[in-house]
Design an enzyme around this catalytic site. Structure first.
Site, PDB file in Angstrom:
ATOM      1  N   GLY B  34       0.791  -1.231   0.000  1.00 49.70           N
ATOM      2  CA  GLY B  34       0.000   0.000   0.000  1.00 49.70           C
ATOM      3  C   GLY B  34       0.817   1.272   0.000  1.00 49.70           C
ATOM      4  N   CYS B 268     -23.910  -6.239 -17.721  1.00 45.44           N
ATOM      5  CA  CYS B 268     -22.608  -6.411 -17.070  1.00 45.44           C
ATOM      6  C   CYS B 268     -21.570  -5.489 -17.700  1.00 45.44           C
ATOM      7  CB  CYS B 268     -22.090  -7.838 -17.251  1.00 45.44           C
ATOM      8  SG  CYS B 268     -23.048  -9.104 -16.405  1.00 45.44           S
ATOM      9  N   CYS B 274     -19.990 -11.599 -18.971  1.00 45.12           N
ATOM     10  CA  CYS B 274     -21.370 -11.658 -19.468  1.00 45.12           C
ATOM     11  C   CYS B 274     -21.469 -12.637 -20.643  1.00 45.12           C
ATOM     12  CB  CYS B 274     -21.821 -10.258 -19.896  1.00 45.12           C
ATOM     13  SG  CYS B 274     -23.604 -10.098 -20.114  1.00 45.12           S
TER      14      CYS B 274
HETATM   15 ZN   LIG Z   1     -24.423  -9.999 -17.924  1.00 43.35          ZN
END
Ligand SMILES: [Zn+2]
Lengths: 199, 299
Positions: B34, B268, B274
């Site tokens: 970080g 999506c 998707c």
């Molecule tokens: Zn989707």
């Protein structure tokens, strides 16, 4: 020091791809502390250091990174090798070192002299490379911390136990501190300053 | 690829000295999760907005055995993603893919793939503004001091003010996180929806900011906590409807305008995710008739 002679050992076969592969192995080792990794394309290395040690230095050291060598490993052969293949300065001042190389017989007292970074720049710290006899993932020392899923077992058979005292003390300095790379033959394992040793 | 015969000088565009400098910065970044490591960012053959920081990190990491996926927004098909993929195919002869599962290195702007990443993958973020405290304090010397002293109180105050004005924390992108209980880090510009994926991720996460010359990292299996308050716990975006194409309720959705009559749908943002779900037979409200879609192709 006379560098006019060519080094006796040749270095990487393919400096670009072998350095990339070596870096990825070190990155994997630093990202998954206390796991033993193998260098796939080891360089021809001079006597006195293992091929993994040579690979790490050739992959990461250059004219911007002074390297400090412990007296036990600081042969003329190694100096010539590093000068020729990495172009890195070899420094006599541990506090100036970006990389410090120790052997299995080396005095660990120098660890206290290495740069641990500053509060604003903890990254300005040395990486210690210790060339060991062997590395083991048998139950030995247990580590937790970033990069470790549960715990990781790791040990350096035959190495002075004082190293664990130094690792513990270094860990307590976080976010300052040294990062450790232990090599043996063509293998290596790393302990970043975040790795905490348990019982 | 054969090591001996391959042309290797300036493989992946960067010269070897630059790669070594970036590699050393990456190793320190991993060792201090970080924390923003300064590096000497190089000019790249594309403007800053195109993710030069991420590209330099990818160029320093990638080798001939890798397979690269590049996503922008969540899609593999935007101009930016396609250009970066072509760039690495050209300067490194790197194999590229749109399949999350096949990639060994994934460079992203905005999104973390919906598919859970594995230990064998590295996620590289292209970051425009790496400093989470910059909006509070413009001076780099001061923000460094704040990080050094763990002075994150102002950050909390700002977030809390957000709540008192909006009833909730309005920050939806670049929502600050604390890494391994120490450094506050900006995951920018990913949506906060993706923040929980950063926590204990199996893959290594690397961040590159080209203009601001910073590299930072989250090692695998590292705690990443989104900043919040007892009375206002962190929560991710939710949508009222599922994806119109694959029917999932678990992914980050983009609004797509369908016509000028106000017609719209939510799909999506992770286009590969998707498409994969649709290929598996999942359907949403606006999918074409599945029977018509699955044409048999003779082998
Ligand atoms: Zn989707």
């Amino acid at each position: 020091m006379n560098y006019s002679t060519s080094p006796s050992a040749l270095g990487f076969d393919n400096p670009v791809f072998d350095a990339t592969a070596t870096f990825r192995t070190v990155l994997e080792a630093m990202s998954r502390p206390a796991t033993i990794q193998s260098i796939r394309h080891v360089p021809d290395a001079p006597s006195g250091i293992g091929p993994a040690t040579a690979a790490v230095l050739l992959a990461l050291a250059d004219m911007d990174t002074p390297v400090w060598l412990a007296p036990e490993v600081a042969s003329d052969t190694l100096r010539t090798y590093l000068h020729f293949h990495a172009g890195c300065p070899v420094t006599d001042a541990p506090e100036a070192a970006v990389f410090a190389l120790l052997g299995r017989e080396s005095d660990l007292g120098v660890i206290d002299k290495l740069a641990i970074g500053s509060a604003e720049y903890p990254d300005r710290s040395a990486t210690v490379i210790i060339d060991c006899e062997s590395l083991s993932s048998d139950p030995g020392q247990n580590f937790t911390g970033p990069g470790i899923k549960d715990t990781a077992s790791f040990d350096i058979p035959g190495f002075p136990p004082a190293i664990w005292y130094l690792v513990d003390r270094n860990q307590a300095l976080f976010p300052l501190g040294l990062d450790w790379i232990f090599t043996a033959g063509s293998q290596l394992a790393a302990l970043p300053r975040t790795s905490k040793r348990g019982s | 690829m054969s090591n001996s015969a391959a042309p290797s000088y300036n493989f992946a565009y960067l010269d070897e000295q630059t790669k070594r400098m970036i590699r050393r910065a990456l190793l320190k970044a991993v060792a201090i999760p970080g924390y923003q490591v300064p590096f000497a960012s190089r000019e790249m053959p594309m403007p800053y907005g195109w993710g030069t920081g991420g590209i330099q990190v990818t160029a320093a990491v990638i080798g001939p055995d890798d397979c690269l996926k590049v996503i922008d927004q969540g899609s593999d098909d935007t101009t930016n993603a396609v250009s970066i993929r072509k760039f690495f195919a050209k300067v490194g002869d790197i194999e590229t893919t749109e399949e999350t599962e096949r990639a060994t290195v994934i460079q992203t702007r905005h999104r973390i793939p919906e598919t859970e990443l594995t230990e064998d993958q590295i996620l590289v973020y292209q970051v425009p503004i790496p400093e989470p405290l910059r909006f509070l304090e413009p001076k780099e010397t001061e923000t460094r001091k704040m990080h050094a002293l763990e002075e994150y109180g102002l950050m909390h105050v700002k977030l809390y003010e957000d709540i008192s004005q909006h009833g909730e924390i309005a920050t939806t992108y670049a929502y600050p996180v604390k890494v391994d209980g120490r450094y506050v880090m900006d995951p920018s510009p990913t949506p906060k929806f993706d923040n929980p994926k950063m926590n204990n991720m199996a893959a290594l996460q690397l961040f590159g900011a080209g203009r601001e010359k910073r590299i930072y990292a989250i090692p695998p299996y590292t705690e990443v906590v989104s900043l919040d308050f007892d009375d206002h716990p962190f929560s991710i975006q939710k949508w009222d409807e599922p994806c119109a194409l694959c029917g999932t309720r678990d992914s980050f959705l983009d609004e797509v305008i369908l016509d000028d009559q106000g017609g719209r749908m939510f799909v999506c943002s992770d286009s590969h995710h998707c498409a994969k779900r649709q290929a598996e037979g999942h359907r949403g409200a606006l999918s074409a008739d599945p029977a018509l879609e699955t044409e048999e192709v003779a082998p």
